[in-house]
Enzyme design. Structure first.
Site, PDB file in Angstrom:
ATOM      1  N   GLY A  59      -1.437 131.773  44.502  1.00  0.00           N
ATOM      2  CA  GLY A  59      -2.219 130.688  45.114  1.00  0.00           C
ATOM      3  C   GLY A  59      -0.741 129.459  44.763  1.00  0.00           C
ATOM      4  N   GLU A  85      -2.568 125.826  37.496  1.00  0.00           N
ATOM      5  CA  GLU A  85      -3.216 126.401  39.159  1.00  0.00           C
ATOM      6  C   GLU A  85      -3.232 125.736  40.201  1.00  0.00           C
ATOM      7  OE1 GLU A  85      -4.446 128.898  40.107  1.00  0.00           O
ATOM      8  OE2 GLU A  85      -6.198 130.421  39.003  1.00  0.00           O
ATOM      9  N   ASP A  86      -3.662 126.763  41.161  1.00  0.00           N
ATOM     10  CA  ASP A  86      -4.015 125.879  43.348  1.00  0.00           C
ATOM     11  C   ASP A  86      -5.359 125.410  42.439  1.00  0.00           C
ATOM     12  OD1 ASP A  86      -4.991 127.977  43.130  1.00  0.00           O
ATOM     13  OD2 ASP A  86      -4.385 128.892  44.918  1.00  0.00           O
ATOM     14  N   ASP A 123     -12.180 126.740  41.130  1.00  0.00           N
ATOM     15  CA  ASP A 123     -13.382 127.148  41.939  1.00  0.00           C
ATOM     16  C   ASP A 123     -14.180 126.983  40.447  1.00  0.00           C
ATOM     17  OD1 ASP A 123     -15.272 127.343  43.470  1.00  0.00           O
ATOM     18  OD2 ASP A 123     -14.192 129.045  44.329  1.00  0.00           O
ATOM     19  N   LYS A 140     -12.570 121.731  42.599  1.00  0.00           N
ATOM     20  CA  LYS A 140     -13.463 122.121  43.121  1.00  0.00           C
ATOM     21  C   LYS A 140     -14.556 121.533  41.791  1.00  0.00           C
ATOM     22  CE  LYS A 140     -12.930 125.184  46.704  1.00  0.00           C
ATOM     23  NZ  LYS A 140     -13.039 126.578  47.017  1.00  0.00           N
ATOM     24  N   PHE A 156     -13.915 125.417  51.397  1.00  0.00           N
ATOM     25  CA  PHE A 156     -13.431 126.150  52.259  1.00  0.00           C
ATOM     26  C   PHE A 156     -11.232 126.226  52.356  1.00  0.00           C
ATOM     27  CE2 PHE A 156     -10.592 130.078  52.847  1.00  0.00           C
ATOM     28  CZ  PHE A 156     -10.125 131.055  51.617  1.00  0.00           C
ATOM     29  N   ASP A 180      -4.529 130.977  50.328  1.00  0.00           N
ATOM     30  CA  ASP A 180      -4.274 131.725  51.324  1.00  0.00           C
ATOM     31  C   ASP A 180      -5.882 131.894  51.841  1.00  0.00           C
ATOM     32  OD1 ASP A 180      -5.036 133.212  49.083  1.00  0.00           O
ATOM     33  OD2 ASP A 180      -5.246 135.126  50.197  1.00  0.00           O
ATOM     34  N   ARG A 225      -0.329 130.551  53.086  1.00  0.00           N
ATOM     35  CA  ARG A 225       0.271 130.080  52.540  1.00  0.00           C
ATOM     36  C   ARG A 225       0.625 129.519  52.834  1.00  0.00           C
ATOM     37  NH1 ARG A 225      -2.007 132.581  48.273  1.00  0.00           N
ATOM     38  NH2 ARG A 225      -2.551 134.922  48.235  1.00  0.00           N
TER      39      ARG A 225
END
Ligand code: IMP
Ligand code: MG
Length: 191
Positions: free
Chosen positions: A57, A112-113, A116, A144, A165, A172, A178
């Protein structure tokens, strides 16, 4: 081959049969990435950090972020298990690809992307510290904040987002989406 991604207009797409709409467009993303790059360049002035990208990601964010750095820097990657084709986290993290670099005495910046639950980042931090680096920090494009279960310190955050989401810009949905240059959110009217 059956296609999973359909672009309708510049705001909406269908991905795996579900509708998504633009959440953060490419200009907004690039502008924030440049700000993060400024801040990181300032903080690491005179050092040579090694950026550790978390595959898959984070590859697009890392690529753009690295181009905004004005300091010596290196890069390496690790890969963790992914969501599979699901939209909710399994909560089980495993290492699929290890980093090659020796981190002893290095200034490590984990890229990091999205954070969560925070489980992935916590797992990565543990791996990093095992190698006796000089310092470990983290940067995530998205956080998040309402979904976070474990309290991991994140040093740089691009955007704090609602617990929805998202896909695109490296992220993805069952491995597709992506390539989208904008970030999309699952359309609240259709779920
Ligand atoms: P965590 O371990 O629950 O914090 O999950 C982090 C990882 O889950 C991220 O690195 C992403 O790969 C993935 N992820 C979490 N939320 C999303 C999302 O909304 N879209 C796509 N991938 C996500
Ligand atoms: Mg990830």
């Amino acid at each position: 081959m059956h296609s999973h991604l359909t672009l309708h207009d510049d705001q909406t797409i269908t991905l795996r049969g579900e509708r998504f709409k633009v959440y953060l467009d490419r200009e907004t993303l690039q502008q924030r990435v440049a700000e993060l790059g400024e801040e990181i360049s300032r903080d690491y002035d005179g050092k040579r950090p090694i950026l550790i990208g978390v595959l898959n990601g984070a590859f697009m964010f890392l690529s753009d972020l690295m181009k905004t750095l004005r300091i010596d820097c290196e890069v390496d990657f690790l890969k963790l298990s992914s969501y599979g084709a699901e939209k909710i986290t399994s909560g089980v993290v495993t290492e699929l690809k290890k980093i090659d670099a020796d981190l002893e005495g290095r200034h490590v910046l984990v890229v990091e992307d999205i954070i969560d639950t925070g489980l992935s980042m916590q797992y990565i931090m543990d791996i990093m510290y095992e190698q006796n680096p000089a310092s470990v920090r983290s940067v995530t494009l998205l956080h998040k904040y309402e979904a976070t279960e474990v309290d991991v310190p994140v040093n740089y955050v691009g955007f704090r987002i609602k617990n929805r989401f998202v896909v695109g810009y490296g992220l993805d949905y069952g491995q597709v989406g992506r390539n989208l240059p904008d970030l999309y959110v699952l359309d609240p009217n259709t779920d």
